[in-house]
Structure formats: structure tokens, C-alpha cells
Design an enzyme around this catalytic site. Structure first.
Site, short mmCIF file in Angstrom:
data_model
loop_
_atom_site.label_atom_id
_atom_site.label_comp_id
_atom_site.label_asym_id
_atom_site.label_seq_id
_atom_site.Cartn_x
_atom_site.Cartn_y
_atom_site.Cartn_z
N GLU A 142 -0.91 14.28 60.88
CA GLU A 142 -0.28 15.59 60.67
C GLU A 142 -0.78 16.18 59.36
OE1 GLU A 142 0.87 17.19 63.33
OE2 GLU A 142 2.37 15.65 63.67
N HIS A 143 -1.08 17.47 59.37
CA HIS A 143 -1.60 18.18 58.19
C HIS A 143 -2.92 17.60 57.69
CE1 HIS A 143 1.78 20.94 57.67
NE2 HIS A 143 2.53 19.94 58.13
N SER A 199 5.07 40.74 78.57
CA SER A 199 5.53 39.38 78.33
C SER A 199 6.75 39.09 79.22
CB SER A 199 5.92 39.21 76.86
OG SER A 199 6.80 38.11 76.73
N LEU A 230 5.29 22.83 69.67
CA LEU A 230 4.42 22.37 70.76
C LEU A 230 3.25 23.34 70.97
CD1 LEU A 230 7.17 21.21 73.28
CD2 LEU A 230 5.83 19.82 71.71
N SER A 231 3.06 24.20 69.97
CA SER A 231 1.91 25.09 69.94
C SER A 231 1.87 26.10 71.06
CB SER A 231 0.60 24.29 69.95
OG SER A 231 0.58 23.46 68.84
N ASP A 257 -4.47 22.40 67.23
CA ASP A 257 -3.68 22.89 68.37
C ASP A 257 -4.58 23.57 69.41
OD1 ASP A 257 -1.77 22.07 66.63
OD2 ASP A 257 -0.96 24.06 66.22
N TYR A 311 3.87 26.21 55.04
CA TYR A 311 2.64 25.65 55.61
C TYR A 311 1.44 26.10 54.76
CZ TYR A 311 -0.94 24.46 59.02
OH TYR A 311 -2.05 23.90 59.64
C1 GLA Z 1 0.48 23.18 63.00
C2 GLA Z 1 -0.94 23.72 62.84
C3 GLA Z 1 -1.98 22.64 63.02
C4 GLA Z 1 -1.67 21.42 62.16
C5 GLA Z 1 -0.21 21.01 62.30
C6 GLA Z 1 0.18 19.92 61.33
O1 GLA Z 1 0.68 22.77 64.32
O2 GLA Z 1 -1.19 24.76 63.75
O3 GLA Z 1 -3.28 23.13 62.73
O4 GLA Z 1 -2.02 21.64 60.83
O5 GLA Z 1 0.68 22.09 62.13
O6 GLA Z 1 -0.51 18.76 61.61
#
Ligand code: GLA
Length: 385
Positions: free
Chosen positions: A32-33, A66, A122-123, A169, A219
Site C-alpha cells: 500500500e502506498h 449516470s 475498491l477503485s 488501480d 493522500y
Molecule cells: C489509492 C491510489 C493507488 C494507491 C493506493 C494506496 O487506491 O489510487 O494508486 O496509491 O491508494 O496503495
């Protein structure tokens, strides 16, 4: 089902022929990150998606509806930047970034919607970008490959949603493969698929259903801290271009120079990179206890060093670890809300749900939502049935 709703809504709003494209959300096993620090990640696409029903039209006026917001929006692909609702910025951003790359997408009518819960980490936004990117690439013969579409989506996120995200993502949404995790090196962008054989274990998501408003500001701040750390360390260690170039032990001598906050961010990223590599080996060896331990260590780092967790996520993780059969649990994604991901015995799922739900209800008078994970394929065209 959402796919049906998107199809029906298209027929109602626009009528006539159309094509249907989809792109999935993602989970991340660990890492993550690390993506925007040129490190390692281990995401997988899931069976929750965004669908786009779409037709090219003459002229330069785009109309997008939408399903989830029940709103319609229009913009001119040649005109000045319009005022748009948040949900429409992603499709607009994709059009603009395609144009910046020299592509010539035409105008279109589109309807989109999906079953990726909003704000759950969940993007869903990456999925919208990738679904539109895939659709426009195909509709207007733009000749882009999956990686280029993923990068267009990432730029749309940076420049139109204001989040300076990494590529994880969008990469996962484009490259997902059913039953497999993606081992991605965010520096070289080389990747491998690894089958996920969990032999009686599985991953489950628990969605806090909170998204703290600071999420995108914080972020971007974390990303800045990492960049500042690299700049400072690089001034003493020539050749250091990103945190990927450093191991945890390399960071310690710079503790005083970096200051507490930046030091902890840099330390976390270097440790998390090592955890991803250890997870790769542990999964190959079928050592799920070890994977669970690494997942737990990742959460502690995200909470105490990177400081992107929140009380709702911590409660879910702490409670999960009291349940027999749970091997590991951590917050997933950017942080400040969204989901936890937990590795547990399939026979422990009921107990896990009962226990974490009860604890969450007592603390927050609300219920988390649980999703058993199915790993699916990446973006593509779908048959209209
Ligand atoms: C979000 C961002 C990703 C990543 C994660 C953390 O989902 O879109 O690019 O940095 O956070 O891992």
C-alpha cells in the site's frame, strides 16, 4: 443486476444501437502506498464492475448519463472546461487526456453505472476511467494498449479528480485475470500473474462505509512527504531517485535530517516493499500463516507510521484478529475509510461476520458491509444480452 440497468437506461435515454464495455474494481493483497514510490504491489481485479453503454455521435457534444446518480451531463469535447458534477469529471478527464496524448476521440452518448460501492476503496473511479478509456479506444480506433489506457486513467485522476494517485488501480482494472493476483513492479512496470490458491482460506472485505473528507488531501500530503524524503536523502546519497532505491536500514541515518513525520513515511514505504516480496515467496510456498503475519504488519505500519488508518478500520482489524481462523487483517487502499481485507479460513467466515458486525454496531451504531472476494478479468467489451 447493474449491467441490465445500464443497458435498459441506454435504450430509454438514447435508443438505437450501442456497444457495451466494462472495467472492474480491485483489491490489493499487500503493497500500500508503494506504487507512487516505484515500489511493488499485489492487486487483483474483482467481479464488481462499471459498465458503459456507448455510441459515437456526430459533432462535438458528449452526453453522459449516470445510472447511479440518476443525472445527465453534457460537455463539448472542443470547448472550454465546463462546470461538471463530480461523477462526470472522470469521463471528461479521460477525453481530455486522450486528446493530450494526440488521440482524436469523437463525441458520444453514454450511460454508465456499476456495482462497485462508492468510497469503499475498491477503485470505482479507476474503473470508470478504464471503462471509458477502453470504450473510446475501441470506438475511435485510437490504437492504445492496456498500459496506455491505464496511464490515461491515472492522468484523469490527477488532473480532474485532484488525487495524485499511483498506477496500481488503473493497472489492475486493465490487466486483471480471473483467479490470479498481479505482481507488479511499479518502476519497470513488469508484471506477472500468480494463481491464488488458498486451499480452504479466502479473502473477505469489510466495508466501514465511511470515507473521511480528508482522504484526498492527506493522500497527496503523504506523497509529498515521500518526495521530500527522497530529495533530502538523494542530496546525500546520489543515485537515489525514489524510495524504491532504499532499504529500511538505509533510512535510519537520516532520521534527524528528515524529521519524525517524513522519516516514518519513508520507513513505512521501504518496509512495505520488503513485505510484498516476502508475501510473494510465502504465497509460492503456500505459507498462509506467514502471509497473514505480513498483512498484520502492513496494517500496523499504515496505522502507526504512514498514519492513514482511522478508528473504524482499526476496530474492524482488531476485532478480526480475535476470531479463530483469521490469519491476517488490514486496511486496504488509500485509507481514511473504505474496506479492510482479511485472510481467513472459509469455515470462519460466519463467525468473522458476526463478531466484527457486533463490535462495529456497538461502537458506531452502524453495520459494515461484507464482500467475499472473487477475482475477475480486466476491462473489455461485453456482449449485450
Ligand atoms: C489509492 C491510489 C493507488 C494507491 C493506493 C494506496 O487506491 O489510487 O494508486 O496509491 O491508494 O496503495
Amino acid at each position: 443486476m447493474k449491467k441490465r440497468q445500464v443497458i435498459e437506461a441506454y435504450k430509454e435515454k438514447f435508443g438505437g444501437d450501442f456497444r457495451l464495455f466494462s472495467a472492474p474494481g480491485r483489491i490489493n493483497i499487500i503493497g500500500e502506498h508503494t506504487d507512487y514510490n516505484e515500489g511493488f504491489v499485489m492487486p487483483a481485479a474483482i467481479d464488481k464492475k462499471i459498465w458503459v453503454a456507448i455510441t459515437p455521435v456526430r459533432g462535438s457534444a458528449v452526453t453522459v448519463y449516470s445510472v447511479d446518480y440518476d443525472q445527465i451531463s453534457t460537455f463539448d469535447i472542443q470547448g472550454p472546461i465546463p462546470e461538471l458534477p463530480h461523477w462526470a469529471l472522470y469521463s471528461y478527464g479521460v477525453v481530455k487526456e486522450l486528446q493530450n496524448k494526440g488521440g482524436k476521440p469523437g463525441a458520444f452518448n453514454a450511460v454508465f453505472g456499476g456495482d462497485i460501492p462508492d468510497g469503499a476503496g475498491l477503485s470505482s473511479s479507476a474503473a470508470i476511467e478504464c471503462a471509458f478509456g477502453t470504450a473510446l479506444n475501441s470506438l475511435f480506433d485510437l490504437g492504445m494498449d492496456k498500459l496506455e489506457i491505464a496511464k490515461v486513467g491515472q492522468l484523469a485522476e490527477h488532473n480532474y479528480a485532484g488525487v495524485r494517485c499511483g498506477l496500481m488501480d488503473q493497472f489492475a482494472s486493465m490487466h486483471g485475470k480471473a483467479g490470479h493476483v498481479i505482481r507488479l513492479d511499479c518502476r519497470s512496470l513488469e508484471y506477472e500473474y500468480a494463481p491464488l490458491n488458498l486451499n480452504g482460506y479466502e479473502f473477505i472485505l469489510a466495508d466501514t462505509r465511511v470515507k473521511h473528507s480528508l482522504a484526498s488531501t492527506e493522500y497527496n500530503k503523504r506523497r509529498e512527504s515521500c518526495e521530500e524524503g527522497v530529495l533530502l536523502i538523494g542530496s546525500k546519497m546520489p543515485g537515489v531517485k525514489s524510495l524504491r532505491d532504499l532499504r529500511p536500514k538505509d533510512i535510519y541515518p537520516f532520521k534527524g535530517m528528515l524529521g519524525e513525520e517524513t522519516f516514518l513515511c519513508c520507513e513505512f514505504v521501504t518496509e512495505e516493499n520488503e513485505r510484498v516480496l516476502e508475501t510473494v515467496t510465502a504465497l509460492e510456498n503456500g505459507d498462509l500463516e506467514k502471509v497473514g503475519g505480513l498483512i498484520n504488519a502492513s496494517h500496523r505500519g499504515l496505522r502507526d507510521k504512514y498514519m492513514v488508518s482511522c478508528s473504524e478500520l482499526d476496530l474492524l482489524v482488531d476485532t478480526a484478529l480475535t476470531v479463530e481462523g483469521v490469519l491476517g487483517s488490514r486496511m486496504m487502499g488509500g485509507g481514511f475509510g473504505g474496506c479492510t481485507i482479511t485472510l481467513l479460513k472459509s469455515t470462519s467466515v460466519d463467525q468473522f461476520v458476526k463478531t466484527t458486525q457486533a463490535a462495529f454496531q456497538i461502537a458506531y451504531s452502524s453495520d459494515p458491509v461484507f464482500y467475499r472476494v472473487t477475482i475477475g478479468d480486466g476491462a473489455g467489451e461485453e456482449i449485450v444480452d
